[in-house]
Design a protein around this motif. Structure first.
Motif, PDB file in Angstrom:
ATOM      1  N   PHE A 154       0.850  -1.192   0.000  1.00  0.00           N
ATOM      2  CA  PHE A 154       0.000   0.000   0.000  1.00  0.00           C
ATOM      3  C   PHE A 154       0.880   1.233   0.000  1.00  0.00           C
ATOM      4  O   PHE A 154       1.899   1.269   0.696  1.00  0.00           O
ATOM      5  N   ALA A 155       0.488   2.234  -0.743  1.00  0.00           N
ATOM      6  CA  ALA A 155       1.276   3.457  -0.826  1.00  0.00           C
ATOM      7  C   ALA A 155       1.185   4.209   0.498  1.00  0.00           C
ATOM      8  O   ALA A 155       0.138   4.237   1.135  1.00  0.00           O
ATOM      9  N   VAL A 156       2.318   4.781   0.896  1.00  0.00           N
ATOM     10  CA  VAL A 156       2.345   5.562   2.126  1.00  0.00           C
ATOM     11  C   VAL A 156       1.401   6.758   1.990  1.00  0.00           C
ATOM     12  O   VAL A 156       1.297   7.356   0.921  1.00  0.00           O
ATOM     13  N   ALA A 157       0.684   7.041   3.053  1.00  0.00           N
ATOM     14  CA  ALA A 157      -0.239   8.175   3.139  1.00  0.00           C
ATOM     15  C   ALA A 157      -1.545   7.962   2.380  1.00  0.00           C
ATOM     16  O   ALA A 157      -2.421   8.818   2.402  1.00  0.00           O
ATOM     17  N   SER A 158      -1.681   6.824   1.749  1.00  0.00           N
ATOM     18  CA  SER A 158      -2.957   6.572   1.091  1.00  0.00           C
ATOM     19  C   SER A 158      -3.992   6.186   2.153  1.00  0.00           C
ATOM     20  O   SER A 158      -3.655   5.711   3.223  1.00  0.00           O
ATOM     21  N   THR A 159      -5.239   6.408   1.812  1.00  0.00           N
ATOM     22  CA  THR A 159      -6.302   6.075   2.762  1.00  0.00           C
ATOM     23  C   THR A 159      -6.663   4.607   2.589  1.00  0.00           C
ATOM     24  O   THR A 159      -6.751   4.102   1.476  1.00  0.00           O
ATOM     25  N   ILE A 160      -6.819   3.932   3.714  1.00  0.00           N
ATOM     26  CA  ILE A 160      -7.108   2.505   3.646  1.00  0.00           C
ATOM     27  C   ILE A 160      -8.323   2.207   4.506  1.00  0.00           C
ATOM     28  O   ILE A 160      -8.547   2.827   5.552  1.00  0.00           O
ATOM     29  N   LYS A 161      -9.122   1.274   4.032  1.00  0.00           N
ATOM     30  CA  LYS A 161     -10.385   0.970   4.708  1.00  0.00           C
ATOM     31  C   LYS A 161     -10.351  -0.476   5.189  1.00  0.00           C
ATOM     32  O   LYS A 161      -9.905  -1.374   4.475  1.00  0.00           O
ATOM     33  N   PHE A 162     -10.772  -0.710   6.422  1.00  0.00           N
ATOM     34  CA  PHE A 162     -10.854  -2.076   6.937  1.00  0.00           C
ATOM     35  C   PHE A 162     -12.247  -2.316   7.496  1.00  0.00           C
ATOM     36  O   PHE A 162     -12.942  -1.385   7.913  1.00  0.00           O
ATOM     37  N   TYR A 163     -12.594  -3.595   7.523  1.00  0.00           N
ATOM     38  CA  TYR A 163     -13.870  -3.974   8.121  1.00  0.00           C
ATOM     39  C   TYR A 163     -13.592  -4.895   9.292  1.00  0.00           C
ATOM     40  O   TYR A 163     -12.705  -5.745   9.219  1.00  0.00           O
ATOM     41  N   LEU A 164     -14.330  -4.720  10.379  1.00  0.00           N
ATOM     42  CA  LEU A 164     -14.141  -5.642  11.485  1.00  0.00           C
ATOM     43  C   LEU A 164     -15.471  -6.067  12.047  1.00  0.00           C
ATOM     44  O   LEU A 164     -16.414  -5.281  12.140  1.00  0.00           O
ATOM     45  N   LYS A 165     -15.518  -7.351  12.387  1.00  0.00           N
ATOM     46  CA  LYS A 165     -16.764  -7.930  12.845  1.00  0.00           C
ATOM     47  C   LYS A 165     -16.995  -7.571  14.311  1.00  0.00           C
ATOM     48  O   LYS A 165     -16.056  -7.584  15.110  1.00  0.00           O
ATOM     49  N   PRO A 166     -18.232  -7.266  14.669  1.00  0.00           N
ATOM     50  CA  PRO A 166     -18.526  -6.846  16.049  1.00  0.00           C
ATOM     51  C   PRO A 166     -18.091  -7.889  17.081  1.00  0.00           C
ATOM     52  O   PRO A 166     -17.650  -7.534  18.168  1.00  0.00           O
ATOM     53  N   GLN A 167     -18.172  -9.188  16.743  1.00  0.00           N
ATOM     54  CA  GLN A 167     -17.823 -10.191  17.760  1.00  0.00           C
ATOM     55  C   GLN A 167     -16.331 -10.203  18.067  1.00  0.00           C
ATOM     56  O   GLN A 167     -15.904 -10.796  19.049  1.00  0.00           O
ATOM     57  N   HIS A 168     -15.529  -9.559  17.230  1.00  0.00           N
ATOM     58  CA  HIS A 168     -14.091  -9.493  17.489  1.00  0.00           C
ATOM     59  C   HIS A 168     -13.694  -8.256  18.288  1.00  0.00           C
ATOM     60  O   HIS A 168     -12.535  -8.072  18.616  1.00  0.00           O
ATOM     61  N   LEU A 169     -14.671  -7.422  18.554  1.00  0.00           N
ATOM     62  CA  LEU A 169     -14.360  -6.181  19.270  1.00  0.00           C
ATOM     63  C   LEU A 169     -14.287  -6.420  20.760  1.00  0.00           C
ATOM     64  O   LEU A 169     -15.072  -7.168  21.323  1.00  0.00           O
ATOM     65  N   PHE A 170     -13.282  -5.812  21.406  1.00  0.00           N
ATOM     66  CA  PHE A 170     -13.237  -5.785  22.863  1.00  0.00           C
ATOM     67  C   PHE A 170     -13.583  -4.383  23.310  1.00  0.00           C
ATOM     68  O   PHE A 170     -13.086  -3.409  22.747  1.00  0.00           O
ATOM     69  N   LEU A 171     -14.429  -4.309  24.325  1.00  0.00           N
ATOM     70  CA  LEU A 171     -14.765  -2.999  24.856  1.00  0.00           C
ATOM     71  C   LEU A 171     -14.339  -2.944  26.316  1.00  0.00           C
ATOM     72  O   LEU A 171     -14.677  -3.819  27.109  1.00  0.00           O
ATOM     73  N   PHE A 172     -13.525  -1.957  26.662  1.00  0.00           N
ATOM     74  CA  PHE A 172     -13.061  -1.821  28.039  1.00  0.00           C
ATOM     75  C   PHE A 172     -13.539  -0.496  28.596  1.00  0.00           C
ATOM     76  O   PHE A 172     -13.540   0.513  27.892  1.00  0.00           O
ATOM     77  N   ASP A 173     -13.939  -0.500  29.870  1.00  0.00           N
ATOM     78  CA  ASP A 173     -14.388   0.765  30.463  1.00  0.00           C
ATOM     79  C   ASP A 173     -13.178   1.620  30.851  1.00  0.00           C
ATOM     80  O   ASP A 173     -12.039   1.248  30.602  1.00  0.00           O
ATOM     81  N   SER A 174     -13.436   2.744  31.487  1.00  0.00           N
ATOM     82  CA  SER A 174     -12.339   3.678  31.761  1.00  0.00           C
ATOM     83  C   SER A 174     -11.326   3.105  32.747  1.00  0.00           C
ATOM     84  O   SER A 174     -10.210   3.603  32.867  1.00  0.00           O
ATOM     85  N   HIS A 175     -11.665   2.023  33.476  1.00  0.00           N
ATOM     86  CA  HIS A 175     -10.692   1.382  34.364  1.00  0.00           C
ATOM     87  C   HIS A 175      -9.973   0.226  33.681  1.00  0.00           C
ATOM     88  O   HIS A 175      -9.176  -0.470  34.309  1.00  0.00           O
ATOM     89  N   GLY A 176     -10.282   0.014  32.411  1.00  0.00           N
ATOM     90  CA  GLY A 176      -9.617  -1.058  31.685  1.00  0.00           C
ATOM     91  C   GLY A 176     -10.250  -2.414  31.908  1.00  0.00           C
ATOM     92  O   GLY A 176      -9.632  -3.435  31.646  1.00  0.00           O
ATOM     93  N   VAL A 177     -11.470  -2.460  32.410  1.00  0.00           N
ATOM     94  CA  VAL A 177     -12.137  -3.740  32.648  1.00  0.00           C
ATOM     95  C   VAL A 177     -13.045  -4.052  31.457  1.00  0.00           C
ATOM     96  O   VAL A 177     -13.722  -3.178  30.925  1.00  0.00           O
ATOM     97  N   LEU A 178     -13.026  -5.332  31.062  1.00  0.00           N
ATOM     98  CA  LEU A 178     -13.817  -5.739  29.907  1.00  0.00           C
ATOM     99  C   LEU A 178     -15.305  -5.550  30.177  1.00  0.00           C
ATOM    100  O   LEU A 178     -15.810  -5.888  31.234  1.00  0.00           O
TER     101      LEU A 178
END
Lengths: 359, 298
Positions: free
Chosen positions: A326-350
């Motif tokens: 990929f060329a440097v500075a080019s814009t790149i788009k990715f897709y990610l599945k919701p089940q792969h997302l981790f969400l942590f609160d402000s204390h770092g707890v899942l």
């Protein structure tokens, strides 16, 4: 069974271990995973009895061993450096723990031969350690630990100083070798991949604290906190600061919506994280979240591509199969599945959550 | 081919300054000695060829035998005391903290004192009338006098050399000891190895090389000792402390027997050369052993 109860260790103002409690069974592999200075070696020194913790209790098979000198505890340890007696032959090196234990002469011969066979050292028994290659020297050190039939075997990054090929080879052999021993086995490493290959249980250490402890795969799949997720991710975990306003997620920086809606989540600051190989260039299921960034560098290995890009000013990396440039500075788009997302609160707890895409 | 020849010539040209320096400082004086050793002179710059006569005379003389024996015994005693003592002190020295620099400075102090000053210090130190050691011993009722008693003279010289040079052994051993990684000791503790085993199987093998150098240096130095005994005892009482070097100077400068003195100094030189060669062979063959078997592992 080795039990650590609220072990703390500090020297002056420097805290090396903070309230560590662990339970390790015989015949199981326990991996201490954490970056340098996370307290892995200190923890091992305390387990071995080389250092005494400032507070806490150390029990072996239910008996406190804190007051017991190292020599009395049946411990074996292998180090990152290849430690052997320089003036003794390989045979005498392997035999040394047996000689200290005053095992009979013919028994020594039998046991050394047995262990040497296991570690493929039979041809080298008459050689001096410094005439061997690094891998062979470490095999001798491992043989010494193995022949001792210790109750507690501590391996402190034993493969770190070996070259790639040898490391892979020994890593495959090690678990099987030590599993048969019935000892409590502790293995320190800085590499998440090594922990995954070895299996067993993993302790995630961060600045002298246990972040998470459990079966290695569980830790990988469901980290309970942001720190253990970060420790257990190689290449590094991608994360971005987000905010939840009325059930709607927006990027903390650009205030743009993410395009996901999460039910029953209180408003506030969160960290959203995803592992590099879960970023995909293709849209498959239709419920993916779209992320966009500017490419900063593309690293090519033989079969994989690491794309580094900046995502809301955070450095992100994506691991793609095959070689793609990929060329440097080019814009790149990715897709990610919701089940792969981790969400942590402000204390770092899942945060457990259910997602709903609103677009 | 021709290019290579030019390069070779250039190389010779480059070492020429060194050759000239070595010739002036070593080879020419040595040749003068060789010249004296095969001739006799009765003054007036007249020389007569005598062949190997002086060598035969020196080698057969009891005086030479005794001096050689005294020197060998002295060197042997020095090694027997300074090497173990040096190792012990090095082992006892702290490995970290402020104590390290204090110890190193204290150890280095005797090495910084010029030889003749060391001799003078001990000459005064041991005097019965004013010296701290001599007078102290005398007031304790111990009969000590290095100018009259043979044993006292030897004791004083050995004590002086131990005081002067043990530090060298200590510093060499210490440098070897601190290069041993901490994990070796840790591993030994886990193995349950005794203090002796730690020394025998970890520390001694690791300081073997520096120890060899220490032995070589101390042997050569004590074998050639001149200044200190010259200042303290002057070879006496009688000639009980006249080592080869002192004997040689007496013969050459005192009696002006240039021929025998030249022959003796050449023999002396050859003995030292021989010992050097033996040491060198032992050390290099030891290195080669390690390397060749190390190469076999590749």
């Amino acid at each position: 069974m080795l039990e650590l109860r609220n072990i703390s260790f500090h020297q002056g103002d420097e805290i090396f271990l903070d309230d560590v409690s662990l339970l390790m069974e015989r015949g199981e592999l326990n991996i201490l995973l954490g970056p340098t200075l996370s307290g892995k070696t200190t923890l091992m020194r305390i387990m071995a009895g080389l250092d005494k913790p400032n507070s806490g209790e150390l029990l072996f098979d239910g008996v406190s061993v804190l007051g017991m000198p190292v020599q009395k505890r049946n411990v074996a340890m292998v180090y990152q450096q290849f430690i052997n007696y320089p003036s003794l032959t390989v045979f005498e090196n392997i035999a040394s723990p047996l000689r200290v234990a005053r095992v009979e002469q013919n028994q020594i011969g039998i046991q050394v031969a047995e262990v040497a066979e296991l570690l493929q050292l039979t041809q080298m028994l008459d050689r001096m350690p410094d005439t061997l290659s690094g891998g062979q020297q470490q095999r001798v050190a491992l043989a010494r630990a193995l022949v001792k039939k210790a109750d507690l075997v501590l391996l402190d990054e034993p493969l770190a100083n070996l070259d790639y090929k040898l490391r892979e080879e020994l890593r495959a052999e090690l678990p099987a070798l030590f599993a048969a021993m019935g000892a409590v086995l502790v293995y320190a490493t800085t590499e998440p991949t090594e922990a995954l290959v070895l299996g067993g249980n993993t302790v995630c250490l961060h600045e002298g604290r246990v972040e998470q402890f459990g079966p290695t795969l569980d830790l990988y799949r469901t980290p309970t906190g942001l720190r253990s997720a970060k420790i257990f991710s190689d290449p590094p975990l991608n994360s971005v600061e987000v905010e939840c306003v009325a059930g709607q997620f927006i990027y903390a920086k650009s205030r743009q919506p993410l395009g996901i809606k999460i039910e029953q989540i209180p408003d506030g600051s969160y960290t959203l994280a995803v592992r590099p190989h879960h970023l995909s260039r293709k849209k498959e299921a239709g419920n993916e979240i779209e992320v966009e960034g500017n490419v900063s560098v593309t690293e090519l290995t033989g079969s994989e591509t690491f794309v580094h890009f900046s995502m809301e000013d955070s450095p992100w990396v994506a691991l793609l199969h095959d070689v793609q440039d990929f060329a440097v500075a080019s814009t790149i788009k990715f897709y990610l599945k919701p089940q792969h997302l981790f969400l942590f609160d402000s204390h770092g707890v899942l945060v457990e959550w259910q997602s709903e895409i609103n677009n | 081919m021709s290019i290579q020849k030019v390069q070779n010539n250039k190389a010779w040209f480059m070492v020429l300054p060194v050759l000239i320096l070595v010739a002036i400082s070593a080879i020419i004086p040595l040749m003068t000695v060789v010249n004296y050793s095969v001739q006799d002179t009765f003054g007036g710059n007249e020389f007569f060829w005598v062949g190997t006569e002086w060598f035969q005379e020196v080698l057969a003389s009891e005086r030479f035998h005794n001096a050689l024996l005294r020197t060998l015994v002295f060197s042997g005693l020095i090694l027997a005391i300074e090497i173990p003592l040096g190792i012990l002190i090095a082992l006892a020295m702290p490995k970290r903290g402020w104590g390290v620099s204090v110890c190193l400075v204290l150890m280095a102090l005797p090495l910084l004192i010029p030889w003749n000053v060391v001799g003078t210090i001990w000459q005064v130190f041991g005097r019965v009338d004013i010296g701290l050691l001599g007078h102290g011993l005398a007031s304790l009722g111990i009969d000590y006098n290095y100018t009259q008693n043979n044993l006292d003279a030897w004791l004083t010289l050995i004590l002086m050399d131990v005081w002067h040079w043990t530090s060298l052994v200590v510093l060499l051993c210490y440098s070897g000891l601190v290069s041993i990684p901490e994990v070796y000791y840790q591993a030994a503790r886990i193995d349950g190895a005794s203090r002796w085993a730690v020394f025998r199987f970890i520390q001694l093998p690791k300081i073997k090389r520096v120890l060899l150098i220490a032995v070589l240096l101390r042997f050569m130095d004590s074998f050639m000792i001149y200044t200190e005994p010259f200042v303290v005892t002057g070879g006496g009482p009688g000639n009980i402390t006249s080592f080869l070097s002192i004997d040689l100077v007496q013969m050459a400068v005192g009696q002006f027997d240039l021929g025998p003195a030249a022959a003796m100094s050449l023999i002396y030189f050859l003995i030292i050369l021989l010992i050097c060669w033996v040491f060198y062979t032992v050390m290099t063959s030891y290195d080669n052993d390690e390397q060749s078997s190390g190469g076999g592992a590749q």
